[in-house]
Structures are given as C-alpha cells and as structure tokens.
Design a protein around this motif. Structure first.
Motif, short mmCIF file in Angstrom:
data_model
loop_
_atom_site.label_atom_id
_atom_site.label_comp_id
_atom_site.label_asym_id
_atom_site.label_seq_id
_atom_site.Cartn_x
_atom_site.Cartn_y
_atom_site.Cartn_z
N GLY A 114 -10.13 -16.31 21.71
CA GLY A 114 -9.50 -16.89 22.88
C GLY A 114 -7.99 -16.78 22.77
O GLY A 114 -7.46 -16.32 21.75
N PRO A 115 -7.27 -17.19 23.81
CA PRO A 115 -5.81 -17.03 23.81
C PRO A 115 -5.10 -17.76 22.67
O PRO A 115 -4.22 -17.19 22.02
N ARG A 118 -5.87 -16.09 19.41
CA ARG A 118 -5.22 -14.78 19.36
C ARG A 118 -3.76 -14.92 18.96
O ARG A 118 -3.25 -14.17 18.12
N ILE A 119 -3.08 -15.91 19.52
CA ILE A 119 -1.67 -16.15 19.17
C ILE A 119 -1.55 -16.49 17.70
O ILE A 119 -0.68 -15.97 16.99
N VAL A 140 1.08 -11.23 24.45
CA VAL A 140 0.29 -12.33 24.95
C VAL A 140 0.98 -12.82 26.21
O VAL A 140 2.14 -13.22 26.18
N SER A 141 0.29 -12.79 27.35
CA SER A 141 0.93 -13.11 28.62
C SER A 141 1.19 -14.60 28.75
O SER A 141 0.58 -15.43 28.06
N GLU A 144 -1.87 -16.75 29.60
CA GLU A 144 -2.74 -17.07 28.47
C GLU A 144 -2.19 -18.25 27.67
O GLU A 144 -2.93 -19.03 27.12
N ASN A 145 -0.87 -18.39 27.61
CA ASN A 145 -0.27 -19.49 26.86
C ASN A 145 -0.46 -20.82 27.56
O ASN A 145 -0.50 -21.86 26.92
N ARG A 147 -3.03 -21.93 29.29
CA ARG A 147 -4.40 -22.47 29.28
C ARG A 147 -4.63 -23.44 28.18
O ARG A 147 -4.23 -23.58 27.17
#
Length: 147
Positions: A114-115, A118-119, A140-141, A144-145, A147
């Motif tokens: 998930g976002p 992933r970060i 990472v857009s 996505e941050n 959410r």
C-alpha cells in the motif's frame, strides 16, 4: 597415491557442499522474496543449520579418511572444519540478502504494498539500490500520501 586420492575426496566434498548451499539459498529465498521486511532470523536459522550440517559432515569425513593418522585428522579438522562454518554461514547470509535486494524482487514488493508501506520501503532502501529503480517506482504521488 592415497594422499592425492584423499585430497580429491575432500575437495570434491567441499565443492559439493558449496553447490548444495547455493541451491539451498535459491530454493529458500523464493518463499521470502516478496515479503516487505527482511526476516533475518529465518535466514539465519537456515544458514547456521546448513553450515553446521555441512561442516559436521566434513569433520566426519576427515576423521574417517585419516582414522589411523589421528594427529593429521585433528589438524585438518581444526584447519578446515571450524573456520569453514563461519565462511559457509556468512556466504549463505550474503546470498540471501543479495537475492532479497534484487531490483526485480523490490519492484514486485512495491507493487504489492500500500502507499504508506511503499513510502517506508523506499525510505529504507540504500541510495545505490534506490537509484537503480525505474522512475515510476521511486515517485510517490501526493494523493497516495493523503490516504
């Protein structure tokens, strides 16, 4: 004549041990390639266990070959058996870690995460490995941050 034959048996065992440890690294890593976190204890158990079994087999082989020359058996065991355990387990650990950090496996893990995960994974990667990732996986857009 016998010394050459004995030496070839020992070298053959060491080569077979190295090959089997390499194959074990390839087989065991398949289960853990896609996990987001490196499970060091899992790989440590495999590498220590395999190294202990392999070096115990070498010690037994040396004692069987040199059973009538006890001093030589003890010398070979001390020279090859005990340091070889560290070499075998260290080599297996390095093999596990290198396979886990292959770019293909990192990309597969990034696709499954998930976002937020992933970060965290991207921040934990060394810069050398991060630079090898394609641009789509490094970015990472903002959506996505949030959410």
């Amino acid at each position: 004549m016998f010394a050459l034959f004995d030496g070839l048996i020992i070298l053959g065992y060491i080569a077979a041990l190295g090959l089997s440890l390499t194959l074990i690294v390839r087989l065991v890593r398949r289960d853990k390639d896609l996990e987001p976190e490196f499970d060091g204890f899992y790989f440590l158990r495999w590498s220590f266990g395999c190294a202990i079994l392999g070096q115990t087999g070498l010690i037994v082989l040396l004692c069987i070959i040199f059973w009538n020359r006890q001093a030589l058996a003890v010398g070979f065991t001390a020279l090859l058996g005990f340091p070889g355990w560290f070499v075998a387990s260290g080599g297996m650990q390095q093999g596990f870690f290198r396979r886990y950090n292959r770019i293909v496996n990192i990309i597969r893990r990034l696709e499954l995460l998930g976002p937020a995960e992933r970060i965290a994974l991207l921040e934990s990667l060394p810069p050398k490995i991060l630079a090898q990732l394609p641009g789509d996986y490094r970015i990472v857009s903002w959506e996505e941050n949030k959410r």
